[in-house]
Design a protein around this motif. Sequence first.
Motif, PDB file in Angstrom:
ATOM      1  N   HIS A 403       8.366   5.641  -8.110  1.00  0.00           N
ATOM      2  CA  HIS A 403       7.770   5.043  -6.922  1.00  0.00           C
ATOM      3  C   HIS A 403       8.159   3.576  -6.821  1.00  0.00           C
ATOM      4  O   HIS A 403       8.115   2.822  -7.803  1.00  0.00           O
ATOM      5  CB  HIS A 403       6.242   5.170  -6.989  1.00  0.00           C
ATOM      6  CG  HIS A 403       5.539   4.595  -5.803  1.00  0.00           C
ATOM      7  ND1 HIS A 403       4.875   3.386  -5.849  1.00  0.00           N
ATOM      8  CD2 HIS A 403       5.401   5.057  -4.533  1.00  0.00           C
ATOM      9  CE1 HIS A 403       4.339   3.128  -4.672  1.00  0.00           C
ATOM     10  NE2 HIS A 403       4.656   4.128  -3.847  1.00  0.00           N
ATOM     11  N   SER A 405       7.155   0.366  -6.073  1.00  0.00           N
ATOM     12  CA  SER A 405       5.933  -0.421  -5.855  1.00  0.00           C
ATOM     13  C   SER A 405       6.224  -1.764  -5.192  1.00  0.00           C
ATOM     14  O   SER A 405       5.300  -2.438  -4.724  1.00  0.00           O
ATOM     15  CB  SER A 405       5.218  -0.660  -7.190  1.00  0.00           C
ATOM     16  OG  SER A 405       6.076  -1.342  -8.089  1.00  0.00           O
ATOM     17  N   GLN A 410       5.296   0.001   2.621  1.00  0.00           N
ATOM     18  CA  GLN A 410       4.376   1.014   2.106  1.00  0.00           C
ATOM     19  C   GLN A 410       3.145   1.095   3.011  1.00  0.00           C
ATOM     20  O   GLN A 410       2.104   0.507   2.728  1.00  0.00           O
ATOM     21  CB  GLN A 410       3.975   0.670   0.673  1.00  0.00           C
ATOM     22  CG  GLN A 410       5.109   0.837  -0.318  1.00  0.00           C
ATOM     23  CD  GLN A 410       4.656   0.538  -1.734  1.00  0.00           C
ATOM     24  OE1 GLN A 410       3.544   0.093  -1.953  1.00  0.00           O
ATOM     25  NE2 GLN A 410       5.521   0.792  -2.686  1.00  0.00           N
ATOM     26  N   LEU A 494       7.589  10.449  -1.156  1.00  0.00           N
ATOM     27  CA  LEU A 494       6.682  10.015  -2.216  1.00  0.00           C
ATOM     28  C   LEU A 494       7.167   8.728  -2.872  1.00  0.00           C
ATOM     29  O   LEU A 494       6.359   7.935  -3.383  1.00  0.00           O
ATOM     30  CB  LEU A 494       6.553  11.110  -3.287  1.00  0.00           C
ATOM     31  CG  LEU A 494       5.874  12.415  -2.865  1.00  0.00           C
ATOM     32  CD1 LEU A 494       5.866  13.407  -4.022  1.00  0.00           C
ATOM     33  CD2 LEU A 494       4.460  12.175  -2.356  1.00  0.00           C
ATOM     34  N   GLN A 495       8.462   8.502  -2.856  1.00  0.00           N
ATOM     35  CA  GLN A 495       9.007   7.312  -3.502  1.00  0.00           C
ATOM     36  C   GLN A 495       8.665   6.045  -2.733  1.00  0.00           C
ATOM     37  O   GLN A 495       8.601   4.963  -3.302  1.00  0.00           O
ATOM     38  CB  GLN A 495      10.530   7.484  -3.640  1.00  0.00           C
ATOM     39  CG  GLN A 495      11.167   6.587  -4.679  1.00  0.00           C
ATOM     40  CD  GLN A 495      11.874   5.384  -4.051  1.00  0.00           C
ATOM     41  OE1 GLN A 495      12.234   5.409  -2.881  1.00  0.00           O
ATOM     42  NE2 GLN A 495      12.077   4.350  -4.848  1.00  0.00           N
ATOM     43  N   ARG A 496       8.393   6.195  -1.413  1.00  0.00           N
ATOM     44  CA  ARG A 496       8.192   5.012  -0.584  1.00  0.00           C
ATOM     45  C   ARG A 496       6.805   4.919   0.046  1.00  0.00           C
ATOM     46  O   ARG A 496       6.509   3.945   0.727  1.00  0.00           O
ATOM     47  CB  ARG A 496       9.242   4.994   0.547  1.00  0.00           C
ATOM     48  CG  ARG A 496      10.677   4.925   0.058  1.00  0.00           C
ATOM     49  CD  ARG A 496      11.633   4.682   1.222  1.00  0.00           C
ATOM     50  NE  ARG A 496      11.531   5.707   2.244  1.00  0.00           N
ATOM     51  CZ  ARG A 496      12.227   6.837   2.228  1.00  0.00           C
ATOM     52  NH1 ARG A 496      13.064   7.083   1.238  1.00  0.00           N
ATOM     53  NH2 ARG A 496      12.095   7.718   3.192  1.00  0.00           N
ATOM     54  N   GLY A 512       4.575  13.845  -7.931  1.00  0.00           N
ATOM     55  CA  GLY A 512       3.980  12.556  -7.609  1.00  0.00           C
ATOM     56  C   GLY A 512       3.537  11.803  -8.850  1.00  0.00           C
ATOM     57  O   GLY A 512       3.798  10.601  -8.996  1.00  0.00           O
ATOM     58  N   THR A 517       3.751   7.709  -8.380  1.00  0.00           N
ATOM     59  CA  THR A 517       3.287   7.469  -7.013  1.00  0.00           C
ATOM     60  C   THR A 517       1.759   7.438  -7.010  1.00  0.00           C
ATOM     61  O   THR A 517       1.130   8.360  -7.562  1.00  0.00           O
ATOM     62  CB  THR A 517       3.779   8.585  -6.077  1.00  0.00           C
ATOM     63  OG1 THR A 517       5.203   8.583  -6.053  1.00  0.00           O
ATOM     64  CG2 THR A 517       3.248   8.393  -4.670  1.00  0.00           C
TER      65      THR A 517
END
Length: 607
Positions: A403, A405, A410, A494-496, A512, A517
């Motif tokens: 993820h 961060s 986001q 899910l990564q963003r 996830g 995430t």
Amino acid sequence: MSRSLILSGSPIEVEDVDRYKSAVILGPWCCAYRSDLRFEDQKSFELAPPPWDWAALKAASDYVDGLADRLCDAFFASLKKENPGLAKGSVDRDFIRRHFKGWLLLWLGIAFERFRRLEHIREAYPGEVFRVRIFKRTHYNESGLTEFYSKQVGQEYNLLLFSDMIREMQGRWKHFEASEIESEWKETFVDVDPDARREAAARAAGEQERGPTRLQLLKRRIASLAAKLNFTIRPDVHGRSLSFRERLRLQWKLAPRHLLFPFVSYEMRELPVVEKDWGRWGEFFEAQNDFESVLPALLWKYMPADYAKLYAARTSRRKLAQTVWIGGDNYSPGGNDLCSEIRGAGGKVYTYQHGGGYGQYASFANEDVERVQIDAFLSWGWTDKRGPAIALPSPYLSDLKRHNSQSQNQTTLILAGTMLPPVVYKLQTSLSPEQLLSYIEDKKEFIQALESGPSEALEYRPAKLDFGIEEQRQVEAFLPAERISFSGRLTERLQRCRLAVFDHMATSFLEGLAMNTPSVLFWRPEYFGLNDQAAEDLAMLERAGIYFANAAQAADHVNRVWSDVAGWWHSKQVQNARESFCERYARRDDSWLEIWQKELRAAQRAK
């Protein structure tokens, strides 16, 4: 006075909706795949109670496992009598078990589930007699497992199976008055993803017209060679698997010379077994209950034609003894037989986890099938007492991007859903068709309890396969259509995203958590029956505020943390719980290749 019982809801069984009003319907599937009926309309009709709770499902799964062994022994005894020369060779009792048992576990689970529903009608409605309309059709042609998988979730297959069981039990089941349907109806499935189907057809037509590109030809050649290597890394035919790139990387670590000199060939040859020889197995099988008494009439009718053949490898036993075979070959008879020969020669056969549910459910049909023919199961971190399981990091999870961060974009709240065929088709302790409507209602409760911030950021990701339930139409009653998205890969979203919410226990929530995430999980405990260890681990996530047992609590939590998701998610308690859970069920490691290499080298030395 007798009432009607609707078995499948197929058009030849039920001409119009009026018949539902005075009848009992056997299950929610009777309201799927019909243009004149909505799945949620089942609330207006009388639904027969199911015969299952978690304990009964687990007991049924254990019973089917033992029954499959007894049937395989009967098949071997028949084969030995009819083909004594063949039975003296490599085709021994273990070979026959590995050939048949995987398919038997699947089909017996399906057949026993349906038999118990018919039998349970007598227990649920004591003294009542039900009129049923059964299919007169007496033949069923099925070539292989691919066809089996596509048909067994539909109305035609189930009406035929229900009909055959009732026909065979005439004289013993007094709670049915059966009349046969004169029809040659053949089911046409609803196209659940028409856009994807059209795109695939256009690509296929374009390739056929211009021929494959040089790159496509090269990939096919490399794949053909890679499938013949001494350490053979096979693609899984039933779900997520090692990617082609991962197989090549692992192959290079283990046996680099065989990338250039692939001398080991696994072409199969068919052994001379005649189908009629198998038909005499009944004299070696003693039925112990009513269900087993119908098997001689049904089993060969529904068994895919591929299983009436046995296969043998052309490769020498010396070469087979050098092989470590990794793959999901439990779903094809040729693959079963090849793996059986590899093990018989002294080689190793592994299969590996390719999704969620493994090591978590109290009863999981896929795992039962995949344990039939192996030396060990390569898990995503868990071990148990049922058989050899080797805990390794998942190549699939390890290659997922973590993820981001630090992303400045986001803003999205992802809600990931699932769907399943409305016909119960496996003996496993997971979401059932009877729970699908309440599952959708839980989704509604969660969405409507969100405050304006997370509500305006919501993106719902339903499952692409709908199975005639029309979930998207149901969800659009409480969520604008533009908030429902099928585009792109879920893992990329899910990564963003800012926060992900999962309302079911499958693969996506493990993805996830493995990607780190920020995640919230919610589902009712009665939707998924877990083994003792998995129940303890889920309770750990509940204590950390990651899992919630109902939708309202999950929505309240999302509302509280929305302004500072990162602060909550990266707190020590939450991260400790996540890491502990992932270590057992979603292990990832950037050095997975070296870890797998070490394990498989040890397996090679142990031969």
